[in-house]
Motif scaffolding. Structure first.
Motif, PDB file in Angstrom:
ATOM      1  N   TYR A  23       0.928  -1.113   0.007  1.00 10.18           N
ATOM      2  CA  TYR A  23       0.007  -0.030   0.109  1.00 10.18           C
ATOM      3  C   TYR A  23       0.820   1.181   0.090  1.00 10.18           C
ATOM      4  O   TYR A  23       1.793   1.512   0.878  1.00 10.18           O
ATOM      5  CB  TYR A  23      -0.874  -0.139   1.159  1.00 10.18           C
ATOM      6  N   LEU A  24       0.895   2.009  -1.170  1.00  9.27           N
ATOM      7  CA  LEU A  24       1.854   3.175  -1.252  1.00  9.27           C
ATOM      8  C   LEU A  24       1.101   4.284  -1.948  1.00  9.27           C
ATOM      9  O   LEU A  24       0.852   4.465  -3.066  1.00  9.27           O
ATOM     10  CB  LEU A  24       2.929   2.772  -2.324  1.00  9.27           C
ATOM     11  N   PRO A  25       0.273   4.955  -1.301  1.00  3.57           N
ATOM     12  CA  PRO A  25      -0.509   6.296  -1.555  1.00  3.57           C
ATOM     13  C   PRO A  25       0.115   7.111  -2.576  1.00  3.57           C
ATOM     14  O   PRO A  25      -0.583   7.384  -3.915  1.00  3.57           O
ATOM     15  CB  PRO A  25      -0.944   6.884  -0.508  1.00  3.57           C
ATOM     16  N   ASN A  26       1.283   7.433  -2.423  1.00  2.00           N
ATOM     17  CA  ASN A  26       2.277   8.168  -3.417  1.00  2.00           C
ATOM     18  C   ASN A  26       1.896   7.493  -5.052  1.00  2.00           C
ATOM     19  O   ASN A  26       2.014   8.164  -5.690  1.00  2.00           O
ATOM     20  CB  ASN A  26       3.497   8.400  -2.908  1.00  2.00           C
ATOM     21  N   ASP A  27       2.309   6.248  -4.893  1.00  4.96           N
ATOM     22  CA  ASP A  27       2.118   5.555  -6.030  1.00  4.96           C
ATOM     23  C   ASP A  27       0.828   5.446  -6.641  1.00  4.96           C
ATOM     24  O   ASP A  27       0.683   5.882  -7.985  1.00  4.96           O
ATOM     25  CB  ASP A  27       2.716   4.026  -6.098  1.00  4.96           C
ATOM     26  N   LEU A  28      -0.014   5.434  -5.953  1.00  3.93           N
ATOM     27  CA  LEU A  28      -1.395   5.513  -6.636  1.00  3.93           C
ATOM     28  C   LEU A  28      -1.863   7.051  -7.121  1.00  3.93           C
ATOM     29  O   LEU A  28      -2.523   7.066  -8.216  1.00  3.93           O
ATOM     30  CB  LEU A  28      -2.534   5.161  -5.446  1.00  3.93           C
ATOM     31  N   LYS A  29      -1.317   7.889  -6.316  1.00  7.07           N
ATOM     32  CA  LYS A  29      -1.662   9.277  -6.882  1.00  7.07           C
ATOM     33  C   LYS A  29      -0.965   9.549  -8.188  1.00  7.07           C
ATOM     34  O   LYS A  29      -1.269  10.177  -9.310  1.00  7.07           O
ATOM     35  CB  LYS A  29      -1.031  10.246  -5.738  1.00  7.07           C
ATOM     36  N   GLY A 144      10.318   9.499  -4.009  1.00 10.84           N
ATOM     37  CA  GLY A 144       8.933   9.617  -3.394  1.00 10.84           C
ATOM     38  C   GLY A 144       9.218  10.038  -1.910  1.00 10.84           C
ATOM     39  O   GLY A 144      10.267   9.807  -1.359  1.00 10.84           O
ATOM     40  N   ILE A 145       8.383  10.808  -1.510  1.00 14.32           N
ATOM     41  CA  ILE A 145       8.097  11.256  -0.171  1.00 14.32           C
ATOM     42  C   ILE A 145       7.809  10.305   0.633  1.00 14.32           C
ATOM     43  O   ILE A 145       6.855   9.785   0.584  1.00 14.32           O
ATOM     44  CB  ILE A 145       7.362  12.718  -0.025  1.00 14.32           C
ATOM     45  N   LEU A 146       8.412  10.132   2.072  1.00 19.15           N
ATOM     46  CA  LEU A 146       7.961   9.276   3.070  1.00 19.15           C
ATOM     47  C   LEU A 146       7.290  10.144   4.097  1.00 19.15           C
ATOM     48  O   LEU A 146       7.631  11.050   4.439  1.00 19.15           O
ATOM     49  CB  LEU A 146       9.287   8.758   3.435  1.00 19.15           C
ATOM     50  N   ASP A 147       6.226   9.344   4.522  1.00 18.43           N
ATOM     51  CA  ASP A 147       5.599   9.741   5.546  1.00 18.43           C
ATOM     52  C   ASP A 147       4.790   9.047   6.493  1.00 18.43           C
ATOM     53  O   ASP A 147       5.073   7.642   6.109  1.00 18.43           O
ATOM     54  CB  ASP A 147       4.625  10.877   5.315  1.00 18.43           C
ATOM     55  N   ASN A 148       3.904   9.060   7.229  1.00 21.10           N
ATOM     56  CA  ASN A 148       3.335   7.997   8.123  1.00 21.10           C
ATOM     57  C   ASN A 148       2.379   7.130   7.171  1.00 21.10           C
ATOM     58  O   ASN A 148       1.824   5.921   7.535  1.00 21.10           O
ATOM     59  CB  ASN A 148       2.436   8.699   9.101  1.00 21.10           C
ATOM     60  N   ARG A 149       2.018   7.687   5.878  1.00 17.98           N
ATOM     61  CA  ARG A 149       1.274   6.760   5.069  1.00 17.98           C
ATOM     62  C   ARG A 149       1.963   6.138   3.926  1.00 17.98           C
ATOM     63  O   ARG A 149       1.443   5.028   3.509  1.00 17.98           O
ATOM     64  CB  ARG A 149       0.069   7.518   4.238  1.00 17.98           C
ATOM     65  N   ASN A 150       3.195   6.610   3.734  1.00 18.22           N
ATOM     66  CA  ASN A 150       4.119   6.135   2.667  1.00 18.22           C
ATOM     67  C   ASN A 150       5.334   5.731   3.355  1.00 18.22           C
ATOM     68  O   ASN A 150       6.194   6.596   3.355  1.00 18.22           O
ATOM     69  CB  ASN A 150       4.272   7.219   1.716  1.00 18.22           C
ATOM     70  N   LYS A 151       5.078   4.528   3.771  1.00 17.80           N
ATOM     71  CA  LYS A 151       6.436   3.809   4.566  1.00 17.80           C
ATOM     72  C   LYS A 151       7.551   3.278   3.704  1.00 17.80           C
ATOM     73  O   LYS A 151       8.438   2.800   4.453  1.00 17.80           O
ATOM     74  CB  LYS A 151       5.638   2.882   5.759  1.00 17.80           C
ATOM     75  N   TYR A 152       7.473   2.998   2.477  1.00 14.50           N
ATOM     76  CA  TYR A 152       8.491   2.250   1.865  1.00 14.50           C
ATOM     77  C   TYR A 152       9.005   3.267   0.824  1.00 14.50           C
ATOM     78  O   TYR A 152       8.392   4.066   0.077  1.00 14.50           O
ATOM     79  CB  TYR A 152       7.918   1.322   0.979  1.00 14.50           C
ATOM     80  N   PRO A 153      10.502   3.480   0.941  1.00 11.51           N
ATOM     81  CA  PRO A 153      11.462   4.535   0.171  1.00 11.51           C
ATOM     82  C   PRO A 153      10.954   3.535  -1.535  1.00 11.51           C
ATOM     83  O   PRO A 153      10.898   2.581  -1.610  1.00 11.51           O
ATOM     84  CB  PRO A 153      12.782   4.128   0.312  1.00 11.51           C
ATOM     85  N   HIS A 154      11.052   4.919  -2.015  1.00 11.83           N
ATOM     86  CA  HIS A 154      10.424   4.584  -3.622  1.00 11.83           C
ATOM     87  C   HIS A 154      10.857   5.817  -4.665  1.00 11.83           C
ATOM     88  O   HIS A 154      11.146   6.924  -4.060  1.00 11.83           O
ATOM     89  CB  HIS A 154       8.922   4.309  -3.717  1.00 11.83           C
ATOM     90  N   VAL A 155      11.143   5.380  -5.848  1.00 13.11           N
ATOM     91  CA  VAL A 155      11.498   6.509  -6.718  1.00 13.11           C
ATOM     92  C   VAL A 155      10.543   6.480  -7.908  1.00 13.11           C
ATOM     93  O   VAL A 155      10.459   5.059  -8.296  1.00 13.11           O
ATOM     94  CB  VAL A 155      13.059   6.133  -7.065  1.00 13.11           C
TER      95      VAL A 155
END
Length: 164
Positions: A23-29, A144-155
């Protein structure tokens, strides 16, 4: 233009039991941003993994060999050639979004790759097909920015095909 759009873990996993393994909201966005007002092409299993719900504000194309397949709110196509003809006539972008077999069908036709690389290992049963990276040049890379909803480092990465 035809592009691939996918997220993968460091082992190439793109799915598990018909859904995303993370579950990675940044990726869904990012996915929404790239596909909105464009066409998305996916296989039947990928579509059914989304509970057969078409993505809003996009042309949803389901690629299947089942000649009797029907679903509300989507275009059903049965061949690579049918999708390529659509893409050639369509003014927007045509984004191939999975699964693995669908990526394989269009490997020689794609112009751009949009990949979210997730720095983690997840349980997966579907993997991105092997890509000949010598044919591609990294055009853009953004962490990608990490925060309490986006817990996995991503690019977020964009590759363009090198000249033939």
């Amino acid at each position: 233009m035809i592009a691939f759009l996918w997220a993968q873990d460091k082992n190439g996993a793109i799915g598990y039991q018909g859904t995303l393994p993370w579950y990675l909201p940044n990726d869904l966005k990012f996915f929404k941003q790239m596909t909105i007002n464009n066409a998305v092409v996916m296989g039947r299993k990928t579509f059914e993994g989304m509970n057969k719900r078409p993505l809003p504000d996009r042309i949803n194309i389901i690629l299947t060999t089942d000649k009797n397949y029907e679903a509300e709110g989507v275009k059903v196509m049965h061949s690579r050639e049918e999708v390529l003809k659509f893409a050639a006539e369509y003014e927007g972008d045509t984004l191939i979004t999975g699964g693995a077999n669908v990526f394989t069908f269009f490997m020689d036709d794609v112009d751009v790759l949009h990949r979210t690389m997730i720095e983690g290992e997840f349980k997966g049963d579907t993997f991105i097909p092997e890509i000949d990276w010598t044919k591609w040049k990294l055009d853009k890379s953004e962490a990608g920015i990490l925060d309490n909803r986006n817990k996995y480092p991503h690019v977020f990465e964009t590759y363009v095909r090198k000249e033939k």
